[in-house]
Design an enzyme around this catalytic site. Structure first.
Site, PDB file in Angstrom:
ATOM      1  N   SER A  11     -38.326 -45.371  31.284  1.00 18.65           N
ATOM      2  CA  SER A  11     -37.342 -44.289  31.424  1.00 18.65           C
ATOM      3  C   SER A  11     -37.058 -43.638  30.075  1.00 18.65           C
ATOM      4  O   SER A  11     -36.579 -44.292  29.142  1.00 18.65           O
ATOM      5  CB  SER A  11     -36.051 -44.852  32.016  1.00 18.65           C
ATOM      6  OG  SER A  11     -35.052 -43.852  31.989  1.00 18.65           O
ATOM      7  N   HIS A  36     -40.444 -41.978  33.849  1.00 20.79           N
ATOM      8  CA  HIS A  36     -39.223 -41.709  34.621  1.00 20.79           C
ATOM      9  C   HIS A  36     -38.293 -40.820  33.799  1.00 20.79           C
ATOM     10  O   HIS A  36     -38.002 -41.104  32.632  1.00 20.79           O
ATOM     11  CB  HIS A  36     -38.561 -43.051  34.942  1.00 20.79           C
ATOM     12  CG  HIS A  36     -37.402 -42.971  35.869  1.00 20.79           C
ATOM     13  ND1 HIS A  36     -37.551 -42.828  37.230  1.00 20.79           N
ATOM     14  CD2 HIS A  36     -36.062 -43.007  35.641  1.00 20.79           C
ATOM     15  CE1 HIS A  36     -36.352 -42.801  37.803  1.00 20.79           C
ATOM     16  NE2 HIS A  36     -35.431 -42.894  36.857  1.00 20.79           N
ATOM     17  N   ASP A  38     -34.637 -38.967  33.791  1.00 19.77           N
ATOM     18  CA  ASP A  38     -33.302 -38.981  34.405  1.00 19.77           C
ATOM     19  C   ASP A  38     -32.523 -37.715  34.079  1.00 19.77           C
ATOM     20  O   ASP A  38     -32.143 -37.505  32.931  1.00 19.77           O
ATOM     21  CB  ASP A  38     -32.500 -40.176  33.872  1.00 19.77           C
ATOM     22  CG  ASP A  38     -32.986 -41.497  34.416  1.00 19.77           C
ATOM     23  OD1 ASP A  38     -33.108 -41.618  35.648  1.00 19.77           O
ATOM     24  OD2 ASP A  38     -33.239 -42.403  33.603  1.00 19.77           O
ATOM     25  N   MET A  40     -29.062 -35.723  34.605  1.00 23.93           N
ATOM     26  CA  MET A  40     -27.658 -35.952  35.009  1.00 23.93           C
ATOM     27  C   MET A  40     -26.840 -34.692  34.735  1.00 23.93           C
ATOM     28  O   MET A  40     -27.018 -34.046  33.696  1.00 23.93           O
ATOM     29  CB  MET A  40     -27.066 -37.099  34.190  1.00 23.93           C
ATOM     30  CG  MET A  40     -27.871 -38.379  34.266  1.00 23.93           C
ATOM     31  SD  MET A  40     -27.109 -39.666  33.259  1.00 23.93           S
ATOM     32  CE  MET A  40     -28.348 -40.958  33.398  1.00 23.93           C
ATOM     33  N   HIS A  69     -35.863 -37.963  38.343  1.00 25.39           N
ATOM     34  CA  HIS A  69     -34.757 -38.535  39.118  1.00 25.39           C
ATOM     35  C   HIS A  69     -33.549 -37.630  38.917  1.00 25.39           C
ATOM     36  O   HIS A  69     -32.916 -37.662  37.861  1.00 25.39           O
ATOM     37  CB  HIS A  69     -34.506 -39.959  38.597  1.00 25.39           C
ATOM     38  CG  HIS A  69     -33.352 -40.663  39.218  1.00 25.39           C
ATOM     39  ND1 HIS A  69     -32.823 -41.834  38.701  1.00 25.39           N
ATOM     40  CD2 HIS A  69     -32.595 -40.381  40.322  1.00 25.39           C
ATOM     41  CE1 HIS A  69     -31.811 -42.242  39.443  1.00 25.39           C
ATOM     42  NE2 HIS A  69     -31.646 -41.370  40.432  1.00 25.39           N
ATOM     43  N   MET A  71     -29.958 -36.738  39.280  1.00 23.81           N
ATOM     44  CA  MET A  71     -28.611 -37.234  39.588  1.00 23.81           C
ATOM     45  C   MET A  71     -27.685 -36.036  39.473  1.00 23.81           C
ATOM     46  O   MET A  71     -26.860 -35.935  38.560  1.00 23.81           O
ATOM     47  CB  MET A  71     -28.232 -38.350  38.613  1.00 23.81           C
ATOM     48  CG  MET A  71     -28.937 -39.664  38.921  1.00 23.81           C
ATOM     49  SD  MET A  71     -28.938 -40.816  37.545  1.00 23.81           S
ATOM     50  CE  MET A  71     -30.422 -40.276  36.710  1.00 23.81           C
ATOM     51  N   MET A 140     -31.055 -47.773  43.583  1.00 21.08           N
ATOM     52  CA  MET A 140     -30.316 -47.947  42.332  1.00 21.08           C
ATOM     53  C   MET A 140     -29.805 -49.384  42.271  1.00 21.08           C
ATOM     54  O   MET A 140     -29.089 -49.834  43.167  1.00 21.08           O
ATOM     55  CB  MET A 140     -29.115 -46.996  42.263  1.00 21.08           C
ATOM     56  CG  MET A 140     -29.431 -45.541  41.991  1.00 21.08           C
ATOM     57  SD  MET A 140     -30.393 -45.158  40.507  1.00 21.08           S
ATOM     58  CE  MET A 140     -29.554 -46.060  39.222  1.00 21.08           C
ATOM     59  N   GLY A 145     -25.905 -43.260  35.974  1.00 17.57           N
ATOM     60  CA  GLY A 145     -25.179 -42.526  34.936  1.00 17.57           C
ATOM     61  C   GLY A 145     -25.483 -43.013  33.535  1.00 17.57           C
ATOM     62  O   GLY A 145     -25.395 -42.245  32.586  1.00 17.57           O
ATOM     63  N   PHE A 146     -25.868 -44.277  33.431  1.00 17.11           N
ATOM     64  CA  PHE A 146     -26.070 -44.851  32.095  1.00 17.11           C
ATOM     65  C   PHE A 146     -27.216 -45.847  32.105  1.00 17.11           C
ATOM     66  O   PHE A 146     -27.408 -46.557  33.089  1.00 17.11           O
ATOM     67  CB  PHE A 146     -24.788 -45.569  31.626  1.00 17.11           C
ATOM     68  CG  PHE A 146     -23.586 -44.666  31.642  1.00 17.11           C
ATOM     69  CD1 PHE A 146     -23.304 -43.838  30.561  1.00 17.11           C
ATOM     70  CD2 PHE A 146     -22.763 -44.614  32.759  1.00 17.11           C
ATOM     71  CE1 PHE A 146     -22.214 -42.980  30.593  1.00 17.11           C
ATOM     72  CE2 PHE A 146     -21.672 -43.759  32.804  1.00 17.11           C
ATOM     73  CZ  PHE A 146     -21.393 -42.936  31.714  1.00 17.11           C
ATOM     74  N   GLY A 147     -27.939 -45.896  30.977  1.00 13.08           N
ATOM     75  CA  GLY A 147     -28.941 -46.936  30.803  1.00 13.08           C
ATOM     76  C   GLY A 147     -28.256 -48.199  30.286  1.00 13.08           C
ATOM     77  O   GLY A 147     -27.072 -48.187  29.941  1.00 13.08           O
ATOM     78  N   GLY A 148     -29.009 -49.285  30.249  1.00 16.75           N
ATOM     79  CA  GLY A 148     -28.516 -50.507  29.620  1.00 16.75           C
ATOM     80  C   GLY A 148     -27.479 -51.282  30.412  1.00 16.75           C
ATOM     81  O   GLY A 148     -26.768 -52.112  29.843  1.00 16.75           O
ATOM     82  N   ASP A 178     -34.410 -49.072  40.055  1.00 19.57           N
ATOM     83  CA  ASP A 178     -33.953 -48.384  38.848  1.00 19.57           C
ATOM     84  C   ASP A 178     -32.618 -48.953  38.364  1.00 19.57           C
ATOM     85  O   ASP A 178     -31.599 -48.804  39.039  1.00 19.57           O
ATOM     86  CB  ASP A 178     -33.816 -46.890  39.165  1.00 19.57           C
ATOM     87  CG  ASP A 178     -33.528 -46.054  37.932  1.00 19.57           C
ATOM     88  OD1 ASP A 178     -33.556 -46.600  36.814  1.00 19.57           O
ATOM     89  OD2 ASP A 178     -33.281 -44.850  38.103  1.00 19.57           O
ATOM     90  N   GLY A 179     -32.673 -49.574  37.175  1.00 16.33           N
ATOM     91  CA  GLY A 179     -31.450 -50.039  36.528  1.00 16.33           C
ATOM     92  C   GLY A 179     -31.445 -51.526  36.264  1.00 16.33           C
ATOM     93  O   GLY A 179     -31.556 -52.329  37.194  1.00 16.33           O
ATOM     94  N   GLY A 180     -31.366 -51.887  34.997  1.00 17.84           N
ATOM     95  CA  GLY A 180     -31.222 -53.294  34.634  1.00 17.84           C
ATOM     96  C   GLY A 180     -32.454 -54.142  34.869  1.00 17.84           C
ATOM     97  O   GLY A 180     -32.356 -55.370  34.970  1.00 17.84           O
ATOM     98  N   GLY A 200     -35.866 -48.840  31.174  1.00 17.26           N
ATOM     99  CA  GLY A 200     -35.455 -48.054  30.011  1.00 17.26           C
ATOM    100  C   GLY A 200     -35.363 -48.930  28.787  1.00 17.26           C
ATOM    101  O   GLY A 200     -36.309 -49.033  27.995  1.00 17.26           O
TER     102      GLY A 200
HETATM  103  C1  DX5 Z   1     -29.466 -44.831  35.235  1.00  9.85           C
HETATM  104  C2  DX5 Z   1     -30.846 -44.252  35.225  1.00  9.85           C
HETATM  105  C3  DX5 Z   1     -31.903 -45.210  34.857  1.00  9.85           C
HETATM  106  C4  DX5 Z   1     -31.835 -45.740  33.441  1.00  9.85           C
HETATM  107  C5  DX5 Z   1     -32.328 -47.171  33.474  1.00  9.85           C
HETATM  108  O1  DX5 Z   1     -28.573 -43.929  35.789  1.00  9.85           O
HETATM  109  O2  DX5 Z   1     -31.172 -43.738  36.512  1.00  9.85           O
HETATM  110  O3  DX5 Z   1     -33.204 -44.686  35.095  1.00  9.85           O
HETATM  111  O4  DX5 Z   1     -32.609 -45.009  32.526  1.00  9.85           O
HETATM  112  O5  DX5 Z   1     -32.097 -47.752  32.248  1.00  9.85           O
HETATM  113  P1  DX5 Z   1     -32.198 -49.331  32.015  1.00  9.85           P
HETATM  114  O6  DX5 Z   1     -33.563 -49.750  32.409  1.00  9.85           O
HETATM  115  O7  DX5 Z   1     -31.931 -49.460  30.558  1.00  9.85           O
HETATM  116  O8  DX5 Z   1     -31.137 -49.978  32.870  1.00  9.85           O
HETATM  117 ZN    ZN Z   2     -33.341 -43.149  36.934  1.00 10.41          ZN
END
Ligand code: DX5
Ligand code: ZN
Length: 219
Positions: A11, A36, A38, A40, A69, A71, A140, A145-148, A178-180, A200
């Site tokens: 990502s 990927h 993102d 937003m 993606h 959002m 999801m 909304g956020f990575g990490g 997607d996510g974590g 990501g």
């Molecule tokens: C979150 C995004 C994800 C994000 C994942 O809203 O849709 O694609 O980049 O990041 P990680 O892999 O760090 O959780």
């Molecule tokens: Zn995403």
């Protein structure tokens, strides 16, 4: 049983934006299948990321599937612009689309593959009447909304149920998570039935991102 081909989708959100040329070179030389992206809008999700100008430049230098993606609210207003910017797959959120069937047809008519994303609280049953029309279901595994963020464990049950729904319907849709996603949980996610792993921070924070992509692919 034959092992499924797992697609890794790093990502861009977690990349170093001051070194995008180097980051994309790494992606091009890696075993990643998709990139990927993102988008937003600060309305559907409480954050703003990047948009069309960034994607149209990135898509020119990346030799991977550009997996966008969205959002955002009212994605139908921008589908054509993202196609023109180089999106191959366009994913919209079910929660943002009161006329989801129409959104899916629009994306396919524009020549892209169509994905539908579900927030953690959204049941997969919502997809029952479109499952044969879509190419990707994006589950999801964090609140968007956020990575990490940390992977929500209940997602594993959701993936298993979706795998059954897809296999019994004859749909060819891929399951994207997607996510974590980390090296520690990727094996369980794949075993539950996922086809595509978005990653990501796990990729871009690593000392050796290419080897992490490789390891995720073997999960
Ligand atoms: C979150 C995004 C994800 C994000 C994942 O809203 O849709 O694609 O980049 O990041 P990680 O892999 O760090 O959780
Ligand atoms: Zn995403």
């Amino acid at each position: 049983m034959e092992k499924r081909n797992i697609i890794i989708a790093p990502s861009l959100l977690a990349a170093n934006f001051l070194q995008l040329d180097r980051e994309m070179e790494m992606i091009n030389n890696s075993e990643a299948g998709w990139l990927h992206l993102d988008v937003m809008d600060g309305r559907f999700v409480p954050n703003i990321s990047f948009g069309l100008p960034v994607i149209s430049q990135i898509s020119k230098i990346v030799n991977k599937v550009c997996d966008v993606h969205l959002m955002i609210l009212e994605p139908e207003r921008y589908a054509e612009a993202f196609r023109d910017a180089g999106a191959h797959n366009l994913t919209v959120h079910a929660e943002a689309c009161p006329h989801l069937h129409r959104n899916i047809q629009q994306i396919k008519d524009l020549g892209m593959t169509a994905g539908v994303a579900l927030n953690p609280h959204t049941p997969i049953g919502l997809l029952e009447n479109v499952i044969n029309d879509i190419d990707v279901v994006l589950i999801m595994s964090v609140n968007p909304g956020f990575g990490g963020q940390k992977f929500i464990p209940h997602t594993l049950d959701k993936i298993k149920a979706l795998r059954q729904m897809i296999d019994s319907s004859g749909s060819k849709a891929l399951i994207e998570i997607d996510g974590g996603v980390t090296l520690a949980n990727a094996g369980d996610i794949v075993a539950a039935g996922a086809d595509v792993l978005v990653a990501g921070n796990t990729v871009f924070s690593a000392a050796d991102p290419k080897s992490v992509i490789s390891k995720l692919k073997q999960a």
